[in-house]
Scaffold this active site. Sequence first.
Site, short mmCIF file in Angstrom:
data_model
loop_
_atom_site.label_atom_id
_atom_site.label_comp_id
_atom_site.label_asym_id
_atom_site.label_seq_id
_atom_site.Cartn_x
_atom_site.Cartn_y
_atom_site.Cartn_z
N ARG A 69 32.48 5.43 23.97
CA ARG A 69 32.29 6.32 25.13
C ARG A 69 31.66 5.53 26.29
NH1 ARG A 69 28.97 11.37 23.37
NH2 ARG A 69 29.47 12.05 25.49
N GLN A 101 23.76 17.94 32.51
CA GLN A 101 23.79 17.87 31.04
C GLN A 101 24.60 16.65 30.61
OE1 GLN A 101 24.38 22.17 29.37
NE2 GLN A 101 25.41 22.06 31.37
N VAL A 103 25.92 12.79 30.16
CA VAL A 103 25.23 11.56 29.77
C VAL A 103 26.01 10.33 30.25
CG1 VAL A 103 24.13 12.63 27.77
CG2 VAL A 103 26.39 11.56 27.50
N HIS A 119 20.12 15.56 29.11
CA HIS A 119 20.53 15.19 27.74
C HIS A 119 20.59 13.69 27.55
CE1 HIS A 119 22.56 19.41 27.25
NE2 HIS A 119 21.24 19.47 27.30
N GLY A 188 30.99 23.28 36.20
CA GLY A 188 31.62 22.58 35.10
C GLY A 188 30.88 22.62 33.79
N SER A 190 30.16 25.17 30.22
CA SER A 190 30.54 26.39 29.50
C SER A 190 29.34 27.32 29.39
CB SER A 190 31.06 26.02 28.10
OG SER A 190 30.08 25.23 27.44
N ALA A 232 35.80 21.31 39.87
CA ALA A 232 34.52 20.98 40.54
C ALA A 232 34.76 20.45 41.95
CB ALA A 232 33.77 19.96 39.70
N1 APR Z 1 36.11 21.13 36.98
C1 APR Z 1 35.11 22.00 36.65
N2 APR Z 1 34.93 22.49 35.40
C2 APR Z 1 35.81 22.09 34.46
C3 APR Z 1 36.88 21.19 34.72
C4 APR Z 1 37.00 20.71 36.05
N3 APR Z 1 37.99 19.86 36.39
N4 APR Z 1 37.57 21.00 33.56
C5 APR Z 1 36.93 21.74 32.60
N5 APR Z 1 35.90 22.40 33.15
C6 APR Z 1 34.94 23.30 32.50
C7 APR Z 1 35.46 24.01 31.28
O1 APR Z 1 36.09 25.23 31.64
C8 APR Z 1 34.14 24.29 30.52
O2 APR Z 1 33.59 25.53 30.93
O3 APR Z 1 33.89 22.49 32.05
C9 APR Z 1 33.22 23.16 30.98
C10 APR Z 1 32.95 22.12 29.91
O4 APR Z 1 32.27 22.77 28.89
P1 APR Z 1 31.75 21.93 27.64
O5 APR Z 1 32.83 21.04 27.15
O6 APR Z 1 31.08 22.92 26.73
O7 APR Z 1 30.64 20.96 28.26
P2 APR Z 1 29.18 21.33 28.71
O8 APR Z 1 29.10 22.74 29.21
O9 APR Z 1 28.75 20.26 29.63
O10 APR Z 1 28.36 21.20 27.34
C11 APR Z 1 26.96 21.38 27.47
O11 APR Z 1 26.65 20.98 25.16
O12 APR Z 1 27.57 19.88 23.52
C12 APR Z 1 26.44 19.91 24.27
O13 APR Z 1 24.99 18.21 24.98
C13 APR Z 1 26.31 18.65 25.06
O14 APR Z 1 25.82 18.38 27.41
C14 APR Z 1 26.63 19.08 26.47
C15 APR Z 1 26.28 20.55 26.44
#
Ligand code: APR
Length: 242
Positions: A69, A101, A103, A119, A188, A190, A232
């Site tokens: 990564r 969040q 890294v 994180h 961006g 979830s 985003a």
């Molecule tokens: N622009 C904006 N948002 C986007 C895009 C984009 N191009 N593509 C995807 N997304 C959104 C998805 O719809 C989703 O809601 O980004 C989000 C990614 O969600 P996750 O994969 O759950 O990532 P994240 O929310 O950062 O996870 C939070 O969880 O697993 C732990 O520590 C880990 O930091 C991470 C934390």
Amino acid sequence: MNLADARTALARARRVAVLTGAGISAESGIPTFRDAQTGHWARFKPEDLASPDAYFRDPELVWDWYAGRYRDVMAAMPNAGHNLLAQMEQEKGDGFFLATQNVDGLHARAGSKRLVELHGNLTTARCEVCHRVEDLPAPQDFTPPPTCATCGGRMRPNIVWFGEFLPEAALEAAADAFAAADVALIIGTSGVVYPAAGLAFETLDRGGTVIEINPTETDLTPRLSFSVRETAARGLELLLGA
Ligand code: APR
């Protein structure tokens, strides 16, 4: 609230707090956290690798995952979303705060300074003995595991793993910034992992405006002031009238 109202609120805001998640790096080619893992890693769930148990059970496997990564993020570039947030910091000055969040280190590479990485950051490692944090060598020169330049101890990925506590000072600074914010942007993410996901309510509970940018609806959407159903970079361009 509609897009015009959201744009006006952001333009008028003296204090803006931003939380980003993996989605802001998607346009840099970095898979989001819940994207399916690919290739050799397809048989693993991230949660099975990003944990203290996984690391102490098989440090080599976990370091191989992070080293891969690390190579990916160093080959990636910040995208327009990262750059627009760095510009917003220039405009808002001390009134701007960014908590991520992620890294991947891309916000810092885009020039964001008023930034906390809740994180951790996979371009650095932390000594298991003296806790010193060091930048990793360039990917082409890096063979894990790194050893500490101070005490020679083995170094672990400088990441907050599942089940570990977030850096207290960073979380406190984030909670204070969101509590004081006139406008918060949730970009961006979830919104399923706390305490980061709870920052939006620090702003809402004090009468602030919280605007989400995400191509899909999230658990947070129903509670927020407005949601821009865009990526985003595109969502920030629309909000900033860029
Ligand atoms: N622009 C904006 N948002 C986007 C895009 C984009 N191009 N593509 C995807 N997304 C959104 C998805 O719809 C989703 O809601 O980004 C989000 C990614 O969600 P996750 O994969 O759950 O990532 P994240 O929310 O950062 O996870 C939070 O969880 O697993 C732990 O520590 C880990 O930091 C991470 C934390």
